[in-house]
Design a protein around this motif. Structure first.
Motif, PDB file in Angstrom:
ATOM      1  N   ALA A  54      -3.243   0.723 -14.867  1.00  0.00           N
ATOM      2  CA  ALA A  54      -2.153   1.001 -13.930  1.00  0.00           C
ATOM      3  C   ALA A  54      -0.987   1.602 -14.711  1.00  0.00           C
ATOM      4  O   ALA A  54      -0.926   1.498 -15.934  1.00  0.00           O
ATOM      5  CB  ALA A  54      -1.696  -0.295 -13.251  1.00  0.00           C
ATOM      6  N   HIS A  55      -0.073   2.202 -13.969  1.00  0.00           N
ATOM      7  CA  HIS A  55       1.218   2.558 -14.556  1.00  0.00           C
ATOM      8  C   HIS A  55       2.055   1.280 -14.462  1.00  0.00           C
ATOM      9  O   HIS A  55       2.255   0.750 -13.354  1.00  0.00           O
ATOM     10  CB  HIS A  55       1.888   3.685 -13.754  1.00  0.00           C
ATOM     11  CG  HIS A  55       1.163   4.989 -13.855  1.00  0.00           C
ATOM     12  ND1 HIS A  55       1.316   5.841 -14.919  1.00  0.00           N
ATOM     13  CD2 HIS A  55       0.257   5.571 -13.025  1.00  0.00           C
ATOM     14  CE1 HIS A  55       0.553   6.895 -14.747  1.00  0.00           C
ATOM     15  NE2 HIS A  55      -0.110   6.758 -13.599  1.00  0.00           N
ATOM     16  N   ALA A  56       2.497   0.765 -15.595  1.00  0.00           N
ATOM     17  CA  ALA A  56       3.247  -0.497 -15.614  1.00  0.00           C
ATOM     18  C   ALA A  56       4.629  -0.269 -16.211  1.00  0.00           C
ATOM     19  O   ALA A  56       4.756   0.275 -17.320  1.00  0.00           O
ATOM     20  CB  ALA A  56       2.488  -1.543 -16.418  1.00  0.00           C
TER      21      ALA A  56
ATOM     22  N   ASP B  58       0.858  -1.185   0.000  1.00  0.00           N
ATOM     23  CA  ASP B  58       0.000   0.000   0.000  1.00  0.00           C
ATOM     24  C   ASP B  58       0.895   1.236   0.000  1.00  0.00           C
ATOM     25  O   ASP B  58       1.933   1.265   0.679  1.00  0.00           O
ATOM     26  CB  ASP B  58      -0.893   0.026   1.242  1.00  0.00           C
ATOM     27  CG  ASP B  58      -1.981  -1.027   1.200  1.00  0.00           C
ATOM     28  OD1 ASP B  58      -2.176  -1.663   0.142  1.00  0.00           O
ATOM     29  OD2 ASP B  58      -2.642  -1.224   2.240  1.00  0.00           O
ATOM     30  N   LEU B  59       0.487   2.262  -0.749  1.00  0.00           N
ATOM     31  CA  LEU B  59       1.265   3.498  -0.813  1.00  0.00           C
ATOM     32  C   LEU B  59       0.615   4.527   0.106  1.00  0.00           C
ATOM     33  O   LEU B  59      -0.388   5.152  -0.239  1.00  0.00           O
ATOM     34  CB  LEU B  59       1.333   3.993  -2.255  1.00  0.00           C
ATOM     35  CG  LEU B  59       1.989   2.999  -3.227  1.00  0.00           C
ATOM     36  CD1 LEU B  59       1.904   3.509  -4.658  1.00  0.00           C
ATOM     37  CD2 LEU B  59       3.424   2.707  -2.834  1.00  0.00           C
ATOM     38  N   ALA B  60       1.185   4.679   1.297  1.00  0.00           N
ATOM     39  CA  ALA B  60       0.587   5.499   2.351  1.00  0.00           C
ATOM     40  C   ALA B  60       0.355   6.945   1.919  1.00  0.00           C
ATOM     41  O   ALA B  60      -0.629   7.566   2.318  1.00  0.00           O
ATOM     42  CB  ALA B  60       1.472   5.465   3.596  1.00  0.00           C
ATOM     43  N   ASP B  61       1.240   7.503   1.108  1.00  0.00           N
ATOM     44  CA  ASP B  61       1.083   8.896   0.693  1.00  0.00           C
ATOM     45  C   ASP B  61       0.215   9.040  -0.564  1.00  0.00           C
ATOM     46  O   ASP B  61       0.027  10.137  -1.081  1.00  0.00           O
ATOM     47  CB  ASP B  61       2.448   9.560   0.485  1.00  0.00           C
ATOM     48  CG  ASP B  61       3.262   8.908  -0.602  1.00  0.00           C
ATOM     49  OD1 ASP B  61       3.001   7.732  -0.938  1.00  0.00           O
ATOM     50  OD2 ASP B  61       4.170   9.570  -1.138  1.00  0.00           O
ATOM     51  N   MET B  62      -0.330   7.923  -1.044  1.00  0.00           N
ATOM     52  CA  MET B  62      -1.245   7.910  -2.190  1.00  0.00           C
ATOM     53  C   MET B  62      -2.450   7.043  -1.809  1.00  0.00           C
ATOM     54  O   MET B  62      -2.511   5.874  -2.189  1.00  0.00           O
ATOM     55  CB  MET B  62      -0.546   7.353  -3.438  1.00  0.00           C
ATOM     56  CG  MET B  62       0.647   8.176  -3.902  1.00  0.00           C
ATOM     57  SD  MET B  62       1.549   7.401  -5.255  1.00  0.00           S
ATOM     58  CE  MET B  62       0.425   7.701  -6.599  1.00  0.00           C
ATOM     59  N   PRO B  63      -3.378   7.573  -1.031  1.00  0.00           N
ATOM     60  CA  PRO B  63      -4.510   6.777  -0.549  1.00  0.00           C
ATOM     61  C   PRO B  63      -5.234   6.050  -1.692  1.00  0.00           C
ATOM     62  O   PRO B  63      -5.494   6.622  -2.753  1.00  0.00           O
ATOM     63  CB  PRO B  63      -5.432   7.816   0.109  1.00  0.00           C
ATOM     64  CG  PRO B  63      -4.524   8.944   0.476  1.00  0.00           C
ATOM     65  CD  PRO B  63      -3.467   8.973  -0.606  1.00  0.00           C
ATOM     66  N   GLY B  64      -5.515   4.765  -1.441  1.00  0.00           N
ATOM     67  CA  GLY B  64      -6.214   3.942  -2.420  1.00  0.00           C
ATOM     68  C   GLY B  64      -5.320   3.343  -3.493  1.00  0.00           C
ATOM     69  O   GLY B  64      -5.795   2.620  -4.365  1.00  0.00           O
ATOM     70  N   LYS B  65      -4.027   3.627  -3.440  1.00  0.00           N
ATOM     71  CA  LYS B  65      -3.078   3.103  -4.437  1.00  0.00           C
ATOM     72  C   LYS B  65      -2.158   2.073  -3.794  1.00  0.00           C
ATOM     73  O   LYS B  65      -1.894   2.101  -2.599  1.00  0.00           O
ATOM     74  CB  LYS B  65      -2.210   4.222  -5.024  1.00  0.00           C
ATOM     75  CG  LYS B  65      -2.968   5.299  -5.746  1.00  0.00           C
ATOM     76  CD  LYS B  65      -3.434   4.823  -7.096  1.00  0.00           C
ATOM     77  CE  LYS B  65      -4.047   5.986  -7.882  1.00  0.00           C
ATOM     78  NZ  LYS B  65      -4.493   5.565  -9.189  1.00  0.00           N
ATOM     79  N   GLU B  66      -1.696   1.153  -4.636  1.00  0.00           N
ATOM     80  CA  GLU B  66      -0.705   0.178  -4.196  1.00  0.00           C
ATOM     81  C   GLU B  66       0.314  -0.029  -5.304  1.00  0.00           C
ATOM     82  O   GLU B  66       0.039   0.246  -6.478  1.00  0.00           O
ATOM     83  CB  GLU B  66      -1.365  -1.161  -3.830  1.00  0.00           C
ATOM     84  CG  GLU B  66      -1.950  -1.915  -4.997  1.00  0.00           C
ATOM     85  CD  GLU B  66      -2.592  -3.247  -4.606  1.00  0.00           C
ATOM     86  OE1 GLU B  66      -2.297  -3.779  -3.515  1.00  0.00           O
ATOM     87  OE2 GLU B  66      -3.390  -3.753  -5.401  1.00  0.00           O
ATOM     88  N   ALA B  67       1.489  -0.513  -4.916  1.00  0.00           N
ATOM     89  CA  ALA B  67       2.519  -0.892  -5.870  1.00  0.00           C
ATOM     90  C   ALA B  67       2.656  -2.410  -5.794  1.00  0.00           C
ATOM     91  O   ALA B  67       2.624  -2.994  -4.700  1.00  0.00           O
ATOM     92  CB  ALA B  67       3.845  -0.224  -5.531  1.00  0.00           C
TER      93      ALA B  67
ATOM     94  N   GLY C 284      -7.245  -3.100  -4.952  1.00  0.00           N
ATOM     95  CA  GLY C 284      -8.434  -3.919  -5.143  1.00  0.00           C
ATOM     96  C   GLY C 284      -8.841  -4.133  -6.590  1.00  0.00           C
ATOM     97  O   GLY C 284      -9.765  -4.891  -6.857  1.00  0.00           O
ATOM     98  N   VAL C 285      -8.173  -3.455  -7.527  1.00  0.00           N
ATOM     99  CA  VAL C 285      -8.473  -3.625  -8.951  1.00  0.00           C
ATOM    100  C   VAL C 285      -7.539  -4.694  -9.511  1.00  0.00           C
ATOM    101  O   VAL C 285      -6.339  -4.679  -9.208  1.00  0.00           O
ATOM    102  CB  VAL C 285      -8.279  -2.284  -9.707  1.00  0.00           C
ATOM    103  CG1 VAL C 285      -8.414  -2.463 -11.205  1.00  0.00           C
ATOM    104  CG2 VAL C 285      -9.263  -1.252  -9.201  1.00  0.00           C
ATOM    105  N   PRO C 286      -8.047  -5.639 -10.320  1.00  0.00           N
ATOM    106  CA  PRO C 286      -7.158  -6.664 -10.896  1.00  0.00           C
ATOM    107  C   PRO C 286      -6.027  -6.015 -11.695  1.00  0.00           C
ATOM    108  O   PRO C 286      -6.225  -4.969 -12.320  1.00  0.00           O
ATOM    109  CB  PRO C 286      -8.074  -7.464 -11.818  1.00  0.00           C
ATOM    110  CG  PRO C 286      -9.460  -7.130 -11.433  1.00  0.00           C
ATOM    111  CD  PRO C 286      -9.427  -5.772 -10.791  1.00  0.00           C
TER     112      PRO C 286
END
Length: 136
Positions: free
Chosen positions: A68-70, A39-48, A128-130
């Protein structure tokens, strides 16, 4: 000559016809190994996420998107990548490829029919997004 045709050519033709009628073998599927998710704490709702993809010889991806950015980095072998509206590129070890969230990945395949390929992907995406979304 008639005996030769009946003894050799006709059975050979039957064998060739049988091979022609066989369905084509499906391309081998890629294997995905998840390495990490954070989880990216400084980007709520985003993960790497980070994962590897092993492409057997002849492997081909279906048309898809990532939302996503890939960031792709080739480790072994050679792969062909392309997004809708862009040009195909052939990548070798040490080369990179980028896909934006709106891109449709139209080309993804092992460039070789005899050697495997392997690459690592790092994505920044909505939690949460595939990470792989097939496109029809």
């Amino acid at each position: 000559m008639n005996r030769f045709i009946r003894a050799v050519c006709i059975p050979f033709g039957i064998v060739l016809g049988a091979f022609a009628a066989m369905p084509a073998a499906a391309a081998p599927e890629a294997a995905v190994t998840m390495l990490s998710a954070k989880d990216l704490a400084d980007m709520p709702g985003k993960e790497a996420i980070v994962f590897t993809v092993d492409f057997p010889p002849g492997s081909v991806d279906p048309v898809h998107r990532h939302d996503a950015h890939a960031f792709v980095y080739v480790l072994e072998g050679s792969i062909v990548m392309g997004v809708q509206g862009g040009r195909e590129v052939t990548l070798t070890p040490g080369q990179t490829f980028y896909e934006a969230p709106g891109d449709i990945h139209t080309v993804g395949r092992n460039a070789s029919s005899t050697r495997p390929a392997k690459f690592v992907v790092t994505m920044v995406k909505n939690k949460g997004v595939p990470f792989f979304i097939p496109v029809k």
